[in-house]
Design an enzyme around this catalytic site. Sequence first.
Site, PDB file in Angstrom:
ATOM      1  N   GLY A  71       0.837  -1.201   0.000  1.00  0.00           N
ATOM      2  CA  GLY A  71       0.000   0.000   0.000  1.00  0.00           C
ATOM      3  C   GLY A  71       0.866   1.242   0.000  1.00  0.00           C
ATOM      4  CB  SER A  72       0.121   4.679   0.994  1.00  0.00           C
ATOM      5  OG  SER A  72      -0.322   4.491   2.314  1.00  0.00           O
TER       6      SER A  72
ATOM      7  CB  VAL B 277      -0.646   2.876   5.472  1.00  0.00           C
ATOM      8  CG1 VAL B 277      -1.150   1.705   6.301  1.00  0.00           C
ATOM      9  CG2 VAL B 277      -1.747   3.931   5.362  1.00  0.00           C
TER      10      VAL B 277
ATOM     11  CB  CYS C 166       3.330   0.256  -6.715  1.00  0.00           C
ATOM     12  SG  CYS C 166       3.247  -1.498  -7.036  1.00  0.00           S
TER      13      CYS C 166
ATOM     14  CD  GLU D 177       2.800   5.540  -5.769  1.00  0.00           C
ATOM     15  OE1 GLU D 177       2.523   5.622  -4.563  1.00  0.00           O
ATOM     16  OE2 GLU D 177       3.075   4.467  -6.334  1.00  0.00           O
TER      17      GLU D 177
END
Length: 478
Positions: free
Chosen positions: A227-228, A231, A283, A382
């Site tokens: 994920g990010s 996080v 990603c 991003e």
Amino acid sequence: MTTPTQLFVDGRWQSARGRSPIRLINPATGEGFVDVESAGVADVARAVESAHVAWESGWRDMTPGKRTEILYNVARKLREQQESIAQLETLQIGKPITDARDEVGLGARVFEYYAGAVTQFCGQTIPVARGGFDFTLRESMGVVAAVVPWNFPFPIACWKAAPALAAGNCVVLKPASLSPLTALALGETAHAAGLPPGVLQVLPGSGAVVGDALVTHPLIRKVSFTGSTAVGRRVMELAARDLKRVSLELGGKSPNIIFADADWQKAAETSPMSVFANTGQDCCARSRVYVERSVFEPFVDRFVAATHKLVVGDPAREETQLGPLVSAAQRAVVEDFLADARARGSRFVCGGGRPKTESRGFFLEPTVLLGVGSGDRCWQEEIFGPVVAITPFDDEATLLRDVNASPYGLSGSLWTNDLRRALRVSRAVQAGVLSVNSHSSVHVEAPFGGFKTSGLGRDLGMAAMEGYTELKNVYVAE
Ligand code: NAP
Ligand code: MG
């Protein structure tokens, strides 16, 4: 397959205890279509505890042959369900149906690979100086938490669950709130294929509630997260309290480097989909394109012409290549980047707005920017949307300095027909996954993951399986 709406725990559908459900919106229309129950802290505790029992009482000690057989069966059942799982994916996140089918196939391939890996996965015998007999064991850890995102929900769930299960762990899978359906379908299908109850639990629910509860639960031994970066950092901080193992697959800002000696025409024609596929929500998106100055203009012309040919629209249609963004919020994030590019005077040579042909849903045109400054947000951050920036370069040293100045280091492409340059630049680029004269980043058999703030640990290949084990050394005196 009916649309799943409950938690999949201990081999059956179960109600969540007292949380408000998640309303799923079809991104192609903007309309809600189903409510999915959302797990709470008590559900997490129940699922983790019974996964731990399933591990201790059978899965951990199952013979490798039997575990192989079950994992192959999972792959076979996934192939049988390919169309219905793909339909769920398209509905919940707006992924073009042909991509969704491919990704279910990829998930099945991952189970096949790790089914085969179970009996190929070995320790070592080590000739230690004092004599005697020394050997290593790769032991399962216990219960692994897999926290996955919404951009590739099904394959990423598979590429975390399959190696963890193959190594003898049980898994609690938390899908993203936007994409619980295909994770639930995986849980049910794997159970129908013979995976014992409790070995793979699937808990939809919010990141803040279910994610945090999983990461801090004492019986979770490892957290595998995609994920990010924000996080991911929080997961690592929470996991540090009791030194849980973590693997993190985070964001990227991947370069695509085209040298003038390359087949730059082919590079220009294939590069749009290396950033716009999945509507840029990838990603590995090659979102910073560097082109050697002598071919810059013809490259851009071809790139733009190829972008104009991409079919944007209803993801349920066979010919669609780019669907909507996943949510209104994600489109707003991307539009904010476009506003920044406009304010800084970047040139929009393609796209830049919402397509006229789609009045509903969260669509955005594929957008090509020139003249983006190296300090601008569109060059640094991003975007996670269909936006690319292309810039010319003059020499290799300056190029590499700029490429490696990014805090990210996930993937990248380079195009050249000079073998020595290909090897030299491959070694110099600080990224975990590189492709030369190609854009492919994911191979089931090879490690996938990032340098720097793009992550920690690896998915896929034997490296992932190692990451789901503890390494034990045993010495036996003579
Ligand atoms: P995210 O917030 O990092 O979500 C990824 C997963 O983590 C989801 O399952 C999410 O659950 C969960 N989560 C959220 N907060 C958590 C917490 N405190 N503890 C544990 N788990 C938690 O990513 P996102 O918001 O969906 O996307 C935002 C950005 O992340 C994107 O714009 C992109 O930059 C990046 N991203 C990267 C990838 C990748 O493949 N590397 C994939 C997706 C997104 P909920 O869905 O319930 O919040
Ligand atoms: Mg989030």
